[in-house]
Every structure is written in structure tokens, then in C-alpha cells.
Design an enzyme around this catalytic site. Structure first.
Site, PDB file in Angstrom:
ATOM      1  N   SER A  78       0.911  -1.354   0.092  1.00 36.94           N
ATOM      2  CA  SER A  78       0.023   0.149  -0.011  1.00 36.94           C
ATOM      3  C   SER A  78       0.950   1.193   0.079  1.00 36.94           C
ATOM      4  CB  SER A  78      -0.916  -0.260   1.379  1.00 36.94           C
ATOM      5  OG  SER A  78      -1.505   1.318   1.594  1.00 36.94           O
ATOM      6  N   TYR A 129      -2.450  -1.078  10.348  1.00 41.98           N
ATOM      7  CA  TYR A 129      -2.518  -1.430   8.872  1.00 41.98           C
ATOM      8  C   TYR A 129      -0.962  -0.760   8.609  1.00 41.98           C
ATOM      9  CZ  TYR A 129      -3.991  -1.044   4.149  1.00 41.98           C
ATOM     10  OH  TYR A 129      -4.178  -1.160   2.787  1.00 41.98           O
TER      11      TYR A 129
HETATM   12  P1  NAD Z   1     -11.672  -5.870  -0.110  1.00 43.32           P
HETATM   13  O1  NAD Z   1     -12.267  -6.082   1.296  1.00 43.32           O
HETATM   14  O2  NAD Z   1     -12.531  -5.675  -1.446  1.00 43.32           O
HETATM   15  O3  NAD Z   1     -11.287  -7.670  -0.332  1.00 43.32           O
HETATM   16  C1  NAD Z   1     -10.568  -8.044   0.701  1.00 43.32           C
HETATM   17  C2  NAD Z   1     -10.485  -9.605   0.442  1.00 43.32           C
HETATM   18  O4  NAD Z   1      -9.815 -10.214   1.442  1.00 43.32           O
HETATM   19  C3  NAD Z   1     -11.931 -10.400   0.316  1.00 43.32           C
HETATM   20  O5  NAD Z   1     -11.786 -11.510  -0.817  1.00 43.32           O
HETATM   21  C4  NAD Z   1     -12.077 -10.965   1.893  1.00 43.32           C
HETATM   22  O6  NAD Z   1     -12.763 -12.023   1.981  1.00 43.32           O
HETATM   23  C5  NAD Z   1     -10.376 -11.280   1.863  1.00 43.32           C
HETATM   24  N1  NAD Z   1     -10.383 -11.673   3.509  1.00 43.32           N
HETATM   25  C6  NAD Z   1     -10.442 -10.708   4.603  1.00 43.32           C
HETATM   26  N2  NAD Z   1     -10.198 -11.260   5.770  1.00 43.32           N
HETATM   27  C7  NAD Z   1      -9.757 -12.660   5.184  1.00 43.32           C
HETATM   28  C8  NAD Z   1      -9.220 -13.786   6.081  1.00 43.32           C
HETATM   29  N3  NAD Z   1      -9.081 -13.546   7.433  1.00 43.32           N
HETATM   30  N4  NAD Z   1      -8.976 -14.678   5.418  1.00 43.32           N
HETATM   31  C9  NAD Z   1      -8.820 -14.930   4.058  1.00 43.32           C
HETATM   32  N5  NAD Z   1      -9.464 -13.905   3.080  1.00 43.32           N
HETATM   33  C10 NAD Z   1      -9.847 -12.653   3.812  1.00 43.32           C
HETATM   34  O7  NAD Z   1     -10.261  -5.207   0.110  1.00 43.32           O
HETATM   35  P2  NAD Z   1      -9.405  -4.545  -1.122  1.00 43.32           P
HETATM   36  O8  NAD Z   1      -9.377  -3.010  -1.052  1.00 43.32           O
HETATM   37  O9  NAD Z   1      -9.520  -5.270  -2.420  1.00 43.32           O
HETATM   38  O10 NAD Z   1      -7.792  -4.766  -0.750  1.00 43.32           O
HETATM   39  C11 NAD Z   1      -7.012  -6.076  -1.150  1.00 43.32           C
HETATM   40  C12 NAD Z   1      -5.585  -5.626  -0.690  1.00 43.32           C
HETATM   41  O11 NAD Z   1      -5.280  -4.400  -1.224  1.00 43.32           O
HETATM   42  C13 NAD Z   1      -5.444  -5.570   0.920  1.00 43.32           C
HETATM   43  O12 NAD Z   1      -4.070  -6.166   1.118  1.00 43.32           O
HETATM   44  C14 NAD Z   1      -5.241  -4.044   1.242  1.00 43.32           C
HETATM   45  O13 NAD Z   1      -4.710  -3.646   2.263  1.00 43.32           O
HETATM   46  C15 NAD Z   1      -4.516  -3.494  -0.291  1.00 43.32           C
HETATM   47  N6  NAD Z   1      -5.036  -2.140  -0.486  1.00 43.32           N
HETATM   48  C16 NAD Z   1      -5.921  -1.774  -0.875  1.00 43.32           C
HETATM   49  C17 NAD Z   1      -6.256  -0.218  -1.084  1.00 43.32           C
HETATM   50  C18 NAD Z   1      -7.620   0.371  -1.385  1.00 43.32           C
HETATM   51  O14 NAD Z   1      -7.790   1.563  -1.677  1.00 43.32           O
HETATM   52  N7  NAD Z   1      -8.675  -0.500  -1.483  1.00 43.32           N
HETATM   53  C19 NAD Z   1      -5.085   0.502  -1.065  1.00 43.32           C
HETATM   54  C20 NAD Z   1      -3.889  -0.046  -0.702  1.00 43.32           C
HETATM   55  C21 NAD Z   1      -3.842  -1.341  -0.721  1.00 43.32           C
END
Ligand code: NAD
Length: 258
Positions: A140, A153
Site C-alpha cells: 500500500s 495497517y
Molecule cells: P476488499 O475488502 O475488497 O477484499 C479483501 C479480500 O480479503 C476479500 O476477498 C476478503 O474475503 C478477504 N479476506 C479478508 N479477511 C480474510 C481472512 N481472514 N482470510 C482470507 N481472506 C480474507 O479489499 P481490497 O481493497 O481489495 O484490498 C485488497 C488488498 O489491497 C489489501 O491487502 C489492502 O490492504 C490492499 N490495498 C487496498 C487499497 C484500497 O484503496 N482499496 C489501497 C492499498 C492497498
């Protein structure tokens, strides 16, 4: 030849977009994450129709080491090996440190950091045996800079960059690259869910959080698209990226340039 790609947390958001990008290349996929059985079935069917290769869902909870080991074992048993591992599962919690629930801290460190160590621990021997592999950790912008109220985080994301560099050095002569992608804000359920909490923590309306907090951080004032992260993951998994290792690529609308 179809590669076998494991993407943790791929039933939603960025993970699902990454899985779809690899499906578009005709790869076998092991998806993972939570969801209603009928939703997961529909995701598997959609990815299968794109890839025309094998797609399975493994329900491993990323807080449970034995289930994580079984995820990688199942992938290898089903498809023969793991060519690409994408550590993507992640959650967020927004609260000031003195009120931050201890169990939330532990859960975020487990899902956002330790699970990547555990998947790598099981996958590295398979990749070493093939003298080829790609490990991509979804970090991130918060792996490079901090924001208030996101202590667990930010700590986990900074940690995953250290893990990425260490693994890259250990694997430098094995044909296995290890890199991180550092996205800025992507409008996924993870971000949508934190808007009310951030509003409460900062005493703002939800609309103010979107414009004055979230998009304020990104000089382009635009959300990153999940599909754009999928395209970057495809590049890191490609032969052209064989000398790219132990580093991160930012895709954050200029956030960390400031
Ligand atoms: P999201 O909430 O849309 O998806 C998260 C996924 O992780 C889902 O499939 C959920 O079921 C799964 N998950 C959650 N807890 C779990 C567990 N205990 N075991 C197995 N699976 C689990 O989130 P996202 O925004 O797509 O985020 C995905 C990644 O990208 C994360 O690591 C997040 O930190 C990173 N990220 C997101 C953003 C953003 O702005 N959305 C920015 C930077 C980084």
C-alpha cells in the site's frame, strides 16, 4: 503453458481484479477469501469462462497457519505447482492508538503481514524446485507513508516491504522474484467500509472524508482502478520483469511523491 496462480483474498476488490487479469492469460487459478457460497460459485464460474483453465476456491482463513499451509498444498496437488503467489488479503481498522482494540491489532498483523510469511514459507520450496517463480505482495502507499488512526495497517504494510526485500535476497539466485505493489486508494469494499469510521474519528461528514481525506492524498484526485493493479501484477509475473526483484512499484496517483 498455463501457469498456476494463487491469489489470497480474491473474492472481492483488488484480489478479484488480479485473479481476472491472470484468467485473461489462460492461467489456472486458486482463489481464496470469504463470501456467500453462491457468490463464490459465481466468481469461480466467471473466472473459468475467462481462462478456460482450472479454477478452484480454497476457504483458508488468513489468520490460521494450518489452513494457509493447506491452501498451498491444495494448489500444488490440484495443478502440480505454484508459479505465481499473490499475497493480497487484507483488512483495515481505523481508531486512535489508545482506543485501538488489541484483538484488531493482532488480526490485522496476522492477515496483512503474517499470512504472507506463511504462504511464502510453503510456496518457496515449490518455486525453488522449478527454479522459477513470482511472488507479489500487495502492500500500500501506507507501506511508505503513514496516516493517523491506522497504526496496525501502517505497521503491517511497512513490515511487508521488509519481508519482500528479505525474501528477494534469499531467492536472488533461484529464478524467483519477490516484489510489492503499493496502491493508493482504490474504491473497494475495504475503503468504503472505513469511510464512516474515518468520519467519526476526524469529526467529518462521509462526503468530506472522500474529498478532503481520501482523494486529497492523491494529487491526481482520482481513485486507482483495481484492473490497473491487475495489469501491474501481470507485468511483475512476466519474463520481462525477471530482473525486477526486492522492490516496490507505486500506483498511487502521485501520493508518495509529495
Ligand atoms: P476488499 O475488502 O475488497 O477484499 C479483501 C479480500 O480479503 C476479500 O476477498 C476478503 O474475503 C478477504 N479476506 C479478508 N479477511 C480474510 C481472512 N481472514 N482470510 C482470507 N481472506 C480474507 O479489499 P481490497 O481493497 O481489495 O484490498 C485488497 C488488498 O489491497 C489489501 O491487502 C489492502 O490492504 C490492499 N490495498 C487496498 C487499497 C484500497 O484503496 N482499496 C489501497 C492499498 C492497498
Amino acid at each position: 503453458m498455463a501457469r498456476t496462480v494463487v491469489v489470497t483474498g480474491s473474492t472481492s476488490g483488488i484480489g478479484l481484479a488480479i485473479a481476472a487479469a491472470f484468467a485473461g492469460k489462460g492461467d489456472n487459478l486458486v482463489i481464496n477469501g470469504f463470501g456467500k457460497p453462491e457468490e463464490i460459485k459465481a466468481i469461480v464460474a466467471r473466472l473459468e469462462s475467462i481462462s478456460k483453465a482450472g479454477v478452484i476456491h480454497h476457504p483458508a482463513d488468513m489468520t490460521r497457519p494450518a489452513e494457509i499451509a493447506d491452501l498451498i498444498e491444495t494448489a500444488a496437488k490440484t495443478f502440480g505447482t505454484v508459479d505465481v503467489l499473490v499475497n493480497n488479503a487484507g483488512i483495515q481498522h481505523v481508531e486512535k492508538i489508545e482506543d485501538f482494540p488489541i484483538d484488531k491489532w493482532d488480526q490485522i498483523i496476522a492477515i496483512n503481514l503474517s499470512s504472507a510469511f506463511l504462504t511464502m514459507r510453503s510456496t518457496i520450496p515449490l518455486m525453488k524446485a522449478k527454479k522459477h517463480g513470482r511472488i507479489i505482495n500487495i502492500a500500500s502507499a501506507h507501506a511508505l507513508v503513514a496516516s493517523p488512526f491506522k497504526s496496525a495497517y501502517v505497521a503491517a504494510k511497512h513490515g511487508i516491504l521488509g519481508l519482500t526485500k528479505t525474501a528477494a535476497l534469499e531467492l536472488a539466485e533461484s529464478g524467483v522474484t519477490v516484489n510489492a505493489i503499493c496502491p493508493g486508494y482504490v474504491l473497494t469494499p475495504l475503503v468504503e467500509k472505513q469511510i464512516p469510521d474515518t468520519a467519526r474519528a476526524r469529526g467529518m461528514t462521509e462526503e468530506q472524508v472522500k474529498t478532503e481525506v481520501i482523494l486529497k492524498a492523491q494529487p491526481t484526485h482520482e481513485f486507482v482502478k483495481a484492473e490497473e493493479i491487475g495489469a501491474l501484477a501481470l507485468y511483475l509475473a512476466s519474463d520481462d520483469a525477471r530482473q525486477v526483484t526486492g522492490t516496490h512499484i507505486s500506483i498511487d496517483g502521485g501520493w508518495t511523491a509529495a
